[in-house]
Design a protein around this motif. Structure first.
Motif, PDB file in Angstrom:
ATOM      1  N   VAL A  32       0.862  -1.178   0.000  1.00 31.43           N
ATOM      2  CA  VAL A  32       0.000   0.000   0.000  1.00 31.43           C
ATOM      3  C   VAL A  32       0.897   1.226   0.000  1.00 31.43           C
ATOM      4  O   VAL A  32       1.898   1.278   0.721  1.00 31.43           O
ATOM      5  CB  VAL A  32      -0.943   0.022   1.220  1.00 31.43           C
ATOM      6  N   ARG A  33       0.522   2.200  -0.802  1.00 32.17           N
ATOM      7  CA  ARG A  33       1.348   3.396  -0.947  1.00 32.17           C
ATOM      8  C   ARG A  33       0.531   4.640  -0.595  1.00 32.17           C
ATOM      9  O   ARG A  33      -0.556   4.848  -1.137  1.00 32.17           O
ATOM     10  CB  ARG A  33       1.876   3.495  -2.376  1.00 32.17           C
ATOM     11  N   LEU A  34       1.049   5.455   0.333  1.00 34.62           N
ATOM     12  CA  LEU A  34       0.442   6.737   0.688  1.00 34.62           C
ATOM     13  C   LEU A  34       1.359   7.842   0.180  1.00 34.62           C
ATOM     14  O   LEU A  34       2.549   7.860   0.497  1.00 34.62           O
ATOM     15  CB  LEU A  34       0.273   6.865   2.207  1.00 34.62           C
ATOM     16  N   THR A  35       0.799   8.752  -0.596  1.00 35.85           N
ATOM     17  CA  THR A  35       1.587   9.844  -1.188  1.00 35.85           C
ATOM     18  C   THR A  35       1.054  11.183  -0.701  1.00 35.85           C
ATOM     19  O   THR A  35      -0.146  11.452  -0.793  1.00 35.85           O
ATOM     20  CB  THR A  35       1.524   9.795  -2.725  1.00 35.85           C
ATOM     21  N   LEU A  36       1.943  12.003  -0.188  1.00 39.67           N
ATOM     22  CA  LEU A  36       1.606  13.355   0.250  1.00 39.67           C
ATOM     23  C   LEU A  36       2.263  14.364  -0.674  1.00 39.67           C
ATOM     24  O   LEU A  36       3.460  14.261  -0.973  1.00 39.67           O
ATOM     25  CB  LEU A  36       2.096  13.612   1.679  1.00 39.67           C
ATOM     26  N   THR A  37       1.482  15.328  -1.137  1.00 40.15           N
ATOM     27  CA  THR A  37       2.019  16.431  -1.928  1.00 40.15           C
ATOM     28  C   THR A  37       2.253  17.609  -0.991  1.00 40.15           C
ATOM     29  O   THR A  37       1.337  18.055  -0.298  1.00 40.15           O
ATOM     30  CB  THR A  37       1.053  16.840  -3.043  1.00 40.15           C
ATOM     31  N   LEU A  38       3.506  18.103  -0.962  1.00 40.32           N
ATOM     32  CA  LEU A  38       3.891  19.167  -0.049  1.00 40.32           C
ATOM     33  C   LEU A  38       4.485  20.337  -0.806  1.00 40.32           C
ATOM     34  O   LEU A  38       4.943  20.185  -1.939  1.00 40.32           O
ATOM     35  CB  LEU A  38       4.909  18.643   0.972  1.00 40.32           C
ATOM     36  N   SER A  39       4.486  21.497  -0.161  1.00 39.06           N
ATOM     37  CA  SER A  39       5.028  22.684  -0.813  1.00 39.06           C
ATOM     38  C   SER A  39       6.546  22.626  -0.951  1.00 39.06           C
ATOM     39  O   SER A  39       7.140  23.370  -1.733  1.00 39.06           O
ATOM     40  CB  SER A  39       4.640  23.940  -0.030  1.00 39.06           C
ATOM     41  N   GLN A  40       7.188  21.711  -0.192  1.00 33.19           N
ATOM     42  CA  GLN A  40       8.633  21.499  -0.290  1.00 33.19           C
ATOM     43  C   GLN A  40       8.957  20.127   0.278  1.00 33.19           C
ATOM     44  O   GLN A  40       8.202  19.596   1.093  1.00 33.19           O
ATOM     45  CB  GLN A  40       9.384  22.580   0.494  1.00 33.19           C
ATOM     46  N   PRO A  41      10.059  19.520  -0.147  1.00 39.76           N
ATOM     47  CA  PRO A  41      10.435  18.217   0.404  1.00 39.76           C
ATOM     48  C   PRO A  41      10.727  18.324   1.899  1.00 39.76           C
ATOM     49  O   PRO A  41      11.131  19.367   2.393  1.00 39.76           O
ATOM     50  CB  PRO A  41      11.703  17.860  -0.377  1.00 39.76           C
ATOM     51  N   VAL A  42      10.504  17.230   2.628  1.00 39.97           N
ATOM     52  CA  VAL A  42      10.709  17.217   4.078  1.00 39.97           C
ATOM     53  C   VAL A  42      11.432  15.940   4.507  1.00 39.97           C
ATOM     54  O   VAL A  42      11.501  14.962   3.763  1.00 39.97           O
ATOM     55  CB  VAL A  42       9.371  17.302   4.848  1.00 39.97           C
ATOM     56  N   THR A  43      11.959  15.971   5.715  1.00 40.38           N
ATOM     57  CA  THR A  43      12.525  14.777   6.341  1.00 40.38           C
ATOM     58  C   THR A  43      11.401  13.932   6.914  1.00 40.38           C
ATOM     59  O   THR A  43      10.438  14.472   7.453  1.00 40.38           O
ATOM     60  CB  THR A  43      13.480  15.188   7.474  1.00 40.38           C
ATOM     61  N   ALA A  44      11.520  12.622   6.822  1.00 44.36           N
ATOM     62  CA  ALA A  44      10.493  11.738   7.377  1.00 44.36           C
ATOM     63  C   ALA A  44      11.131  10.601   8.143  1.00 44.36           C
ATOM     64  O   ALA A  44      12.196  10.103   7.772  1.00 44.36           O
ATOM     65  CB  ALA A  44       9.621  11.180   6.247  1.00 44.36           C
ATOM     66  N   ASN A  45      10.472  10.187   9.231  1.00 39.67           N
ATOM     67  CA  ASN A  45      10.939   9.074  10.042  1.00 39.67           C
ATOM     68  C   ASN A  45       9.749   8.161  10.314  1.00 39.67           C
ATOM     69  O   ASN A  45       8.657   8.644  10.645  1.00 39.67           O
ATOM     70  CB  ASN A  45      11.511   9.604  11.359  1.00 39.67           C
TER      71      ASN A  45
END
Length: 396
Positions: A32-45
């Motif tokens: 399963v794939r969840l995709t978020l569109t953001l105004s800029q790339p971010v760090t994720a943990n």
């Protein structure tokens, strides 16, 4: 994949808060794939937790501008997701799992116009592998903590801790797009302003913005401040009983006075799990006979204050037909701080919802609580501290 982290290729202290404008979820086979569109790339943990099973994605602070219904849609073994602010510098996405799964990959990339796309890929795993990863994540979890400034020398004001319930990723009850967390924060801030204006009180807020504070941390704040009163503010909702109205005052006890009180306590006690925390930890360190005695005495003072609240609130605010109740609320477990939980009303009641969002009603109700606090300290001697020191002995 516990502890998986990505470098932020666009990190800069000068950049504005990232905005999440779109989310989509899709299943393909065992993935399963969840995709978020953001105004800029971010760090994720990312990591997983059990009981209930969920995958947790921690991000820097994000301004979520998503369709409120987007998280209600599931795919494959994902039954839905929720999102919101978790700490002042951290946001969180919690993905609910109907079967054991792990975060197998996180990818971030810059797309057209400088936008960022964060892709979280989850893959089914065995129950044993999931449990092992969840145990590892729980052992290394970092909890939010609020700093409590010590009492200044010579400051003899009473200390009142106001605890607006829920917050951040935990909205509480939501009715017609109005979240309990916003209603109770506005009330808490109004009450704080009234108390501080008198000059008699030092007021500490467990939260003063839309952030999440764990239940145990709320209790720790009250104890660290050596508070004279702890007041937790909530607004309940009953989906099948929209005619139920009125404010209710709760005190803490092992046994609930009735089934409705037990239901409410069970729901409120799930706040940590809603925010993606392990809620199995014992939230207070009551030990020895001194603590037990202090707890009994504290409960007596909590009950006295609860009656003061009903007397004062009842003169200007509609009360529930059974206005004083008790149940095992985890947020009311400080053994040395008189504590109550105020349910201002029922957001599921159209009339109560209208009042809860009324500035005039808020001012009237806050004034009544203020009067109850004044009356409490004018007529009641504070209980002894757990360590044997009484509040009266140090000028409180």
């Amino acid at each position: 994949m516990a502890g998986m982290a990505l470098a932020n290729p666009s990190a800069s202290g000068a950049r504005p808060l990232p905005v999440a404008s779109e989310a989509r979820i899709e299943a393909q086979g065992e993935t399963v794939r969840l995709t978020l569109t953001l105004s800029q790339p971010v760090t994720a943990n990312a990591f997983v937790m059990a009981g209930p099973d969920r995958a947790i994605i921690d991000l820097p602070s994000v301004n979520f501008q998503l369709d409120p219904k987007v998280g209600q849609k599931g795919a494959g073994f994902v039954s839905g997701f929720r999102y919101g602010l978790f700490m002042a510098d951290r946001a969180r996405v919690i993905i609910s799992l109907s079967q054991p799964a792990t975060v197998s990959d996180i990818a971030t990339r810059t797309v057209r116009g400088g936008f960022g796309e964060l892709v979280i890929e989850l893959k089914r795993v065995s129950r044993s592998d999931f449990a092992a990863e969840a145990r590892s994540a729980a052992a290394s979890a970092r909890l939010p903590q609020v700093e409590v400034a010590p009492r200044a020398a010579g400051d003899s004001r009473k200390i009142v801790v106001i605890d607006p319930g829920h917050g951040g990723i935990d909205p509480g009850a939501v009715v017609a797009s109005i979240a309990e967390k916003s209603v109770v924060l506005a009330f808490g801030q109004k009450l704080r302003d009234l108390l501080e204006a008198s000059g008699r009180y030092r007021v500490i807020m467990t939260r003063d913005d839309d952030s999440f504070v764990p239940l145990g941390e709320r209790v720790r704040i009250a104890r660290a401040a050596e508070a004279n009163l702890f007041i937790s503010i909530h607004a309940d909702s009953l989906a099948r009983a929209q005619d139920v109205r009125g404010a209710t005052i709760y005190t803490g006890s092992e046994r609930a006075t009735d089934a409705e009180s037990a239901r409410l306590a069970a729901k409120e006690n799930q706040a940590d799990a809603v925010a993606g925390l392990d809620d199995s930890e014992d939230l207070h360190d009551v030990a020895g006979i001194l603590m037990d005695l202090a707890k009994r005495e504290t409960r007596r003072f909590s009950s006295i204050f609860a009656r003061n609240l009903v007397e004062n609130l009842g003169a200007s605010v509609r009360m529930h037909k059974v206005p004083v109740r008790s149940a095992g609320f985890r947020v009311l477990t400080a053994p040395d701080v008189p504590s109550v939980l105020i349910e201002l009303g029922y957001m599921s009641s159209p009339k109560d919802a209208e009042l809860l969002n009324s500035e005039a009603w808020r001012a009237k109700a806050a004034a009544a609580v203020n009067a109850a606090i004044d009356q409490h300290f004018e007529t009641t001697r504070a209980p002894a501290q757990a360590g044997g020191k009484s509040a009266a002995s140090d000028g409180r």
